[in-house]
Scaffold this motif. Structure first.
Motif, PDB file in Angstrom:
ATOM      1  N   PRO A  15      -0.107  16.393   4.706  1.00  0.00           N
ATOM      2  CA  PRO A  15      -0.618  16.877   3.412  1.00  0.00           C
ATOM      3  C   PRO A  15       0.410  17.675   2.621  1.00  0.00           C
ATOM      4  O   PRO A  15       0.080  18.214   1.561  1.00  0.00           O
ATOM      5  N   PHE A  16       1.625  17.779   3.108  1.00  0.00           N
ATOM      6  CA  PHE A  16       2.679  18.505   2.403  1.00  0.00           C
ATOM      7  C   PHE A  16       3.965  17.664   2.482  1.00  0.00           C
ATOM      8  O   PHE A  16       4.045  16.687   3.211  1.00  0.00           O
ATOM      9  N   TRP A  17       4.963  18.066   1.701  1.00  0.00           N
ATOM     10  CA  TRP A  17       6.228  17.324   1.648  1.00  0.00           C
ATOM     11  C   TRP A  17       5.983  15.836   1.369  1.00  0.00           C
ATOM     12  O   TRP A  17       6.598  14.951   1.962  1.00  0.00           O
ATOM     13  N   ARG A  18       5.060  15.559   0.466  1.00  0.00           N
ATOM     14  CA  ARG A  18       4.676  14.169   0.228  1.00  0.00           C
ATOM     15  C   ARG A  18       5.831  13.332  -0.319  1.00  0.00           C
ATOM     16  O   ARG A  18       5.845  12.117  -0.168  1.00  0.00           O
ATOM     17  N   TRP A  19       6.797  13.990  -0.972  1.00  0.00           N
ATOM     18  CA  TRP A  19       7.935  13.243  -1.528  1.00  0.00           C
ATOM     19  C   TRP A  19       8.766  12.573  -0.439  1.00  0.00           C
ATOM     20  O   TRP A  19       9.492  11.620  -0.702  1.00  0.00           O
ATOM     21  N   LEU A  20       8.653  13.055   0.810  1.00  0.00           N
ATOM     22  CA  LEU A  20       9.397  12.433   1.908  1.00  0.00           C
ATOM     23  C   LEU A  20       8.860  11.049   2.271  1.00  0.00           C
ATOM     24  O   LEU A  20       9.468  10.360   3.093  1.00  0.00           O
ATOM     25  N   ARG A  21       7.764  10.641   1.662  1.00  0.00           N
ATOM     26  CA  ARG A  21       7.232   9.307   1.945  1.00  0.00           C
ATOM     27  C   ARG A  21       8.141   8.198   1.435  1.00  0.00           C
ATOM     28  O   ARG A  21       7.928   7.026   1.750  1.00  0.00           O
ATOM     29  N   ILE A  52       0.836  -1.205   0.000  1.00  0.00           N
ATOM     30  CA  ILE A  52       0.000   0.000   0.000  1.00  0.00           C
ATOM     31  C   ILE A  52       0.869   1.252   0.000  1.00  0.00           C
ATOM     32  O   ILE A  52       0.583   2.240  -0.690  1.00  0.00           O
ATOM     33  N   ALA A  53       1.966   1.217   0.768  1.00  0.00           N
ATOM     34  CA  ALA A  53       2.883   2.358   0.815  1.00  0.00           C
ATOM     35  C   ALA A  53       3.521   2.610  -0.548  1.00  0.00           C
ATOM     36  O   ALA A  53       3.675   3.762  -0.978  1.00  0.00           O
ATOM     37  N   VAL A  54       3.877   1.541  -1.242  1.00  0.00           N
ATOM     38  CA  VAL A  54       4.476   1.693  -2.575  1.00  0.00           C
ATOM     39  C   VAL A  54       3.463   2.282  -3.552  1.00  0.00           C
ATOM     40  O   VAL A  54       3.792   3.176  -4.351  1.00  0.00           O
ATOM     41  N   ILE A  55       2.220   1.791  -3.498  1.00  0.00           N
ATOM     42  CA  ILE A  55       1.179   2.328  -4.379  1.00  0.00           C
ATOM     43  C   ILE A  55       0.976   3.815  -4.120  1.00  0.00           C
ATOM     44  O   ILE A  55       0.877   4.629  -5.046  1.00  0.00           O
ATOM     45  N   ASN A  56       0.913   4.182  -2.851  1.00  0.00           N
ATOM     46  CA  ASN A  56       0.733   5.590  -2.501  1.00  0.00           C
ATOM     47  C   ASN A  56       1.923   6.437  -2.966  1.00  0.00           C
ATOM     48  O   ASN A  56       1.733   7.542  -3.484  1.00  0.00           O
ATOM     49  N   LEU A  57       3.134   5.918  -2.805  1.00  0.00           N
ATOM     50  CA  LEU A  57       4.315   6.658  -3.243  1.00  0.00           C
ATOM     51  C   LEU A  57       4.318   6.835  -4.761  1.00  0.00           C
ATOM     52  O   LEU A  57       4.648   7.920  -5.264  1.00  0.00           O
ATOM     53  N   LEU A  58       3.954   5.800  -5.500  1.00  0.00           N
ATOM     54  CA  LEU A  58       3.880   5.922  -6.962  1.00  0.00           C
ATOM     55  C   LEU A  58       2.823   6.943  -7.370  1.00  0.00           C
ATOM     56  O   LEU A  58       3.022   7.720  -8.322  1.00  0.00           O
ATOM     57  N   LEU A  59       1.702   6.965  -6.666  1.00  0.00           N
ATOM     58  CA  LEU A  59       0.663   7.956  -6.955  1.00  0.00           C
ATOM     59  C   LEU A  59       1.168   9.368  -6.677  1.00  0.00           C
ATOM     60  O   LEU A  59       0.891  10.303  -7.445  1.00  0.00           O
ATOM     61  N   VAL A  60       1.923   9.527  -5.587  1.00  0.00           N
ATOM     62  CA  VAL A  60       2.487  10.839  -5.259  1.00  0.00           C
ATOM     63  C   VAL A  60       3.475  11.277  -6.338  1.00  0.00           C
ATOM     64  O   VAL A  60       3.464  12.429  -6.779  1.00  0.00           O
ATOM     65  N   ILE A  61       4.327  10.353  -6.771  1.00  0.00           N
ATOM     66  CA  ILE A  61       5.301  10.682  -7.817  1.00  0.00           C
ATOM     67  C   ILE A  61       4.588  11.062  -9.110  1.00  0.00           C
ATOM     68  O   ILE A  61       4.971  12.026  -9.799  1.00  0.00           O
ATOM     69  N   PHE A  62       3.534  10.317  -9.464  1.00  0.00           N
ATOM     70  CA  PHE A  62       2.769  10.645 -10.669  1.00  0.00           C
ATOM     71  C   PHE A  62       2.139  12.023 -10.551  1.00  0.00           C
ATOM     72  O   PHE A  62       2.165  12.821 -11.500  1.00  0.00           O
ATOM     73  N   ASP A  63       1.598  12.343  -9.381  1.00  0.00           N
ATOM     74  CA  ASP A  63       0.955  13.644  -9.186  1.00  0.00           C
ATOM     75  C   ASP A  63       1.965  14.783  -9.285  1.00  0.00           C
ATOM     76  O   ASP A  63       1.686  15.805  -9.923  1.00  0.00           O
ATOM     77  N   LEU A  64       3.127  14.601  -8.655  1.00  0.00           N
ATOM     78  CA  LEU A  64       4.138  15.660  -8.670  1.00  0.00           C
ATOM     79  C   LEU A  64       4.718  15.878 -10.070  1.00  0.00           C
ATOM     80  O   LEU A  64       5.134  16.991 -10.409  1.00  0.00           O
ATOM     81  N   SER A  65       4.747  14.828 -10.870  1.00  0.00           N
ATOM     82  CA  SER A  65       5.364  14.937 -12.200  1.00  0.00           C
ATOM     83  C   SER A  65       4.342  15.150 -13.314  1.00  0.00           C
ATOM     84  O   SER A  65       4.732  15.352 -14.465  1.00  0.00           O
ATOM     85  N   TYR A  66       3.055  15.117 -12.997  1.00  0.00           N
ATOM     86  CA  TYR A  66       2.044  15.157 -14.057  1.00  0.00           C
ATOM     87  C   TYR A  66       2.101  16.459 -14.844  1.00  0.00           C
ATOM     88  O   TYR A  66       2.176  16.456 -16.090  1.00  0.00           O
ATOM     89  N   VAL A  67       2.051  17.591 -14.158  1.00  0.00           N
ATOM     90  CA  VAL A  67       2.044  18.883 -14.851  1.00  0.00           C
ATOM     91  C   VAL A  67       3.351  19.116 -15.613  1.00  0.00           C
ATOM     92  O   VAL A  67       3.317  19.528 -16.788  1.00  0.00           O
ATOM     93  N   PRO A  68       4.534  18.874 -15.014  1.00  0.00           N
ATOM     94  CA  PRO A  68       5.773  19.107 -15.773  1.00  0.00           C
ATOM     95  C   PRO A  68       5.897  18.266 -17.042  1.00  0.00           C
ATOM     96  O   PRO A  68       6.495  18.726 -18.019  1.00  0.00           O
ATOM     97  N   ILE A  69       5.361  17.028 -17.043  1.00  0.00           N
ATOM     98  CA  ILE A  69       5.525  16.175 -18.231  1.00  0.00           C
ATOM     99  C   ILE A  69       4.169  15.902 -18.899  1.00  0.00           C
ATOM    100  O   ILE A  69       3.993  14.872 -19.549  1.00  0.00           O
TER     101      ILE A  69
END
Length: 502
Positions: A265-271, A28-45
């Motif tokens: 709810p912030f600094w989500r990349w630290l997950r 579950i933690a990996v799924i959440n981290l992948l979702l966070v990475i996708f969200d953070l990178s969605y607008v730039p790419i």
């Protein structure tokens, strides 16, 4: 609990249900981290998700043009599915460029049944020329941060329709004209659809919320994960506080501090920190890989804060020394042994005892070991002094005179050195009278030194100079110390650790 018996003793292994729970939470933690990475990178790419392709070796400017290679990575249906995430980020089509593309589509639809010089086509071409100029002048891509795509678009048009002024506006004006499109209309519109239209499609508008920032609904997707990890955090820390002696619930929360990143709810990349820990403990990652990830994360944190900590600690020490000097602690240190307020914890003069220890070490261990070298040095020095005297000049002419002088000198040095060592050893033997005299000597020297310094007002000058010296050290050297290459220090630490392990 299952027990595994080995020859070295009894070891306890985690039960299988507990391990399975750790694996589920790690997944579950990996799924959440992948979702966070996708969200953070969605607008730039987002351009990549939009067209599902990348360009290799593509370089265009006003002076240089190097064609690249297009590689289709994602099918169109998958790209369209991923673009549904625009609703989460509050992204909608830009009205200016959307209407521009609508006019082009209307033109293509009209050309299926009519010719380019038909009266119905002329107003559409006129409108496209006007919109092209407005799109360039007003930089319709600026709000989305896509001005670079507008520059690429302008460079392509300058290269496709060169003119004397190298103007992209003039190139667009010429492109959307009857005279230009009446020949090879299909090929020219295909150029627009292949080169220009994809760049225009990348433009968008993003809604702004009442807080003044962009609309971002990722919190609704992230909330279920945060709720799961928050409940698990409370339950796990409560269980730790119940099963560990002397550990309160707060202490258990501090013990599992890294899990807090899961529901912040912030600094989500630290997950990435708690996720790597969970992957290691759930054995979903090999042990060595988990340890390396954890070590690199910890070293990165150390490298980030070491410089600040170094500067704070050193400045704090120097400030404390300056405060102590200003408060007169130097004079107190020199004089308080003679005051009734001084606390002696062992009824011993530590200074005298330390001197005695050094003296005993010198007599018993050092002097015997250095005797040959010391005697040789003394003998050489004595012979050199004797040879320069007038009496030696007369004795040297007598038979055996030089040998006699040398033998006498050697014997004298040996007896003197032995006598000095024996006398010093006898002095250092247990002697209450000697200790009393030594104690009295130190006391008198201390009192005389303090009184003389105070009488001549030298102590205030010394304190002022020491305070200024510490201030100069703080200004000139602490910054260099804090700016020292932390990565080099970590590299030295790893090298030392590797040597000790080998």
């Amino acid at each position: 609990m299952t027990i595994v018996r080995k020859s070295s003793g009894v070891k306890f292994q985690k039960s299988r249900p507990n391990l399975w729970f750790e694996k589920i939470m790690a997944i579950i933690a990996v799924i959440n981290l992948l979702l966070v990475i996708f969200d953070l990178s969605y607008v730039p790419i987002r351009d990549f998700w939009l067209h599902g392709q990348i360009r290799l070796g593509n370089l265009r400017s006003a002076y240089v043009s190097i064609p690249g290679i297009k590689l289709d990575i994602i099918p169109d249906d998958i790209s369209q599915f991923i673009l549904q995430y625009d609703n989460v980020k509050g992204i909608v089509p830009n009205r200016t460029t959307e209407k521009y593309l609508s006019k082009v589509a209307e033109l293509e639809q009209k050309l299926e049944t009519t010719k380019i010089n038909d009266p119905e086509i002329i107003p559409i071409l006129s409108d496209l020329r006007r919109r092209s100029v407005e799109m360039i002048q007003n930089d319709a891509f600026e709000e989305a941060g896509k001005s670079g795509n507008l520059e690429r678009l302008k460079n392509i048009m300058r290269e496709y329709l060169p003119n004397e002024e190298q103007s992209s506006k003039q190139a667009f004006w010429q492109f959307w004209s009857v005279n230009y499109l009446q020949n090879n209309t299909t090929a020219k519109l295909a150029f627009f659809n292949d080169e220009i239209k994809p760049l225009i499609e990348t433009n968008y508008y993003r809604h702004i919320g009442e807080t003044g920032g962009y609309v971002d609904n990722f919190g609704f997707l992230d909330f279920p994960f945060g709720a799961i990890f928050a409940l698990e955090f409370l339950a796990r820390t409560w269980l730790i506080s119940r099963t560990r002696t002397g550990v309160s619930w707060i202490d258990a929360m501090l013990w599992r501090w890294y899990d807090v990143f899961f529901f912040l709810p912030f600094w989500r990349w630290l997950r990435v920190i708690p996720t790597s820990v969970r992957l290691q403990r759930s054995r979903l990652l090999p042990l060595n890989i988990g340890n390396r990830i954890q070590k690199q994360i910890s070293q990165g944190i150390v490298a980030g804060i070491a410089e600040d900590i170094t500067e704070v600690v050193v400045i704090r020490i120097i400030n404390q020394l300056q405060i102590s000097i200003r408060q007169g602690d130097i004079s107190n240190l020199l004089a308080e042994r003679n005051q009734n307020g001084y606390i002696d914890i062992n009824n011993t003069n530590e200074t005298a005892e330390i001197i005695k220890i050094f003296a005993n070490t010198m007599v018993d261990r050092v002097l015997p070991k250095i005797q040959p070298e010391a005697e040789a040095l003394l003998q050489y020095s004595l012979q050199k002094a004797i040879q320069q005297s007038p009496a030696y000049q007369g004795v040297s002419f007598l038979p055996g005179g030089k040998t006699a002088v040398s033998s006498l000198t050697k014997q004298l040095v040996s007896q003197t050195y032995s006598g000095f060592a024996a006398a010093l050893k006898a002095v250092l033997e247990e002697d209450k009278k000697f200790e009393q005299l030594l104690e009295s000597l130190f006391t008198n020297v201390n009192q005389s030194f303090v009184s003389e310094i105070k009488a001549r007002q030298s102590l205030n000058q010394i304190e002022t100079l020491l305070v200024d010296l510490l201030e100069e050290i703080k200004i000139n050297y602490v910054e260099r110390l804090s700016a020292e290459d932390v990565e080099q220090i970590l590299e030295q630490t790893r090298s030392i650790r590797k040597i000790t392990q080998n």
